[in-house]
Write a protein that holds these residues in place. Structure first.
Motif, PDB file in Angstrom:
ATOM      1  N   THR A   1      47.218 -39.097 -48.826  1.00 41.36           N
ATOM      2  CA  THR A   1      47.594 -37.989 -47.933  1.00 41.36           C
ATOM      3  C   THR A   1      46.634 -37.895 -46.763  1.00 41.36           C
ATOM      4  O   THR A   1      47.045 -37.706 -45.609  1.00 41.36           O
ATOM      5  CB  THR A   1      47.629 -36.656 -48.711  1.00 41.36           C
ATOM      6  OG1 THR A   1      48.620 -36.767 -49.741  1.00 41.36           O
ATOM      7  CG2 THR A   1      47.947 -35.485 -47.821  1.00 41.36           C
TER       8      THR A   1
ATOM      9  N   THR B   1      47.539 -38.377 -42.848  1.00 39.35           N
ATOM     10  CA  THR B   1      47.208 -37.292 -41.913  1.00 39.35           C
ATOM     11  C   THR B   1      46.422 -37.848 -40.735  1.00 39.35           C
ATOM     12  O   THR B   1      46.704 -37.523 -39.576  1.00 39.35           O
ATOM     13  CB  THR B   1      46.422 -36.179 -42.622  1.00 39.35           C
ATOM     14  OG1 THR B   1      47.220 -35.670 -43.698  1.00 39.35           O
ATOM     15  CG2 THR B   1      46.061 -35.055 -41.672  1.00 39.35           C
TER      16      THR B   1
ATOM     17  N   SER C   1      45.322 -37.868 -53.083  1.00 38.60           N
ATOM     18  CA  SER C   1      44.727 -37.119 -51.965  1.00 38.60           C
ATOM     19  C   SER C   1      44.204 -38.071 -50.897  1.00 38.60           C
ATOM     20  O   SER C   1      44.262 -37.765 -49.704  1.00 38.60           O
ATOM     21  CB  SER C   1      43.627 -36.178 -52.449  1.00 38.60           C
ATOM     22  OG  SER C   1      42.545 -36.896 -52.994  1.00 38.60           O
TER      23      SER C   1
END
Length: 195
Positions: A129, A133, A126
Motif C-alpha cells: 500500500t 501510494t 502495508s
C-alpha cells in the motif's frame, strides 16, 4: 529491539536482528523512512520434515516471476531480463531517471496484474500500500512541476538471471522507490537495498 537516538529528535532509527533477519528503519524529520539494509533469509529453502514438510520458503517468488515472464512478448522479455552478474543489478536509484527494465507504461492489464502479484510477494500488505501510494504521488508532482518525468507509469520491473536458476533476483524501481530482491544459491533471499 534497539532504538537509536530519542524518537523526538531527528533523524532517529531502530534495528532488529535475529537469525536470517535484519531490519533497519530510519525516520528523518518525520517525513521519510528507509528500511535498508534489510535481509530475510531461508537456508535451507525447503522444510525437510514436520507438519510443514515440502514447503519452500521462496516458491511464490519464483513461480510468479516465471508466470510474469511467460505473459510478456519477446520484445518485453528482452527489456526486463538482465544478466544476474550485470553491474545493473547494483545500480539502484530512487530518483526520476531513465532506467533499464520494463515500465508499467508498456504492460497490458493482465501483465500488470502478474507484476503486482510478484511485488506483493516481496512486501507486506502495508508495504505494498505504501509503495502504491508513493507511486500515485507522481501525479501530484507532475501537476506541480509540469515535468513529464513525473509519471506513475514510469516504474520499472527488472528480472536478473533466470528464476529457474540457482541465483536470480528482481527489482521494482521508480521515483522514491527502489526495492531489490536476490535469491542466491536457491537458499537465501536478500531484500536490499530497499528505499
Amino acid at each position: 529491539l534497539t532504538i537509536l537516538v530519542d524518537p523526538d529528535e531527528a533523524p532517529w532509527a531502530w534495528p532488529t536482528e535475529e537469525h536470517h533477519l535484519s531490519q533497519n528503519w530510519t525516520i528523518a524529520g518525520g517525513k521519510a523512512s528507509a528500511t535498508t539494509p534489510t535481509f530475510f533469509g531461508a537456508n535451507p529453502a525447503e522444510v525437510m520434515d514436520g507438519p510443514m514438510k515440502g514447503r519452500r520458503a521462496l516458491a511464490a517468488e519464483a513461480e510468479l516471476a516465471r508466470a510474469f515472464l511467460a505473459a510478456l512478448t519477446d520484445e518485453q522479455r528482452a527489456k526486463i531480463r538482465i544478466a544476474f552478474d550485470s553491474g545493473e543489478r547494483m545500480n539502484w536509484q530512487f530518483v526520476p531517471i531513465a532506467r533499464k527494465g520494463l515500465p508499467l507504461k508498456e504492460m497490458t492489464e493482465p501483465q500488470r496484474k502478474v507484476a503486482f502479484e510478484l511485488l506483493k510477494t516481496g512486501l507486506s500488505a502495508s508495504g505494498y500500500t505504501k509503495a502504491e501510494t508513493i507511486r500515485s504521488l507522481e501525479n501530484v508532482l507532475r501537476a506541480q512541476s509540469g515535468s513529464a518525468t513525473r509519471d506513475p507509469e514510469l516504474y520499472f520491473f527488472s528480472i536478473f538471471g533466470d528464476p529457474d536458476g540457482a541465483s536470480w533476483g528482481w527489482r521494482y524501481e521508480g521515483h522514491h522507490l527502489s526495492q531489490n530482491w536476490t535469491i542466491a544459491g536457491g537458499k537465501a533471499s536478500a531484500t536490499t537495498p530497499a528505499f
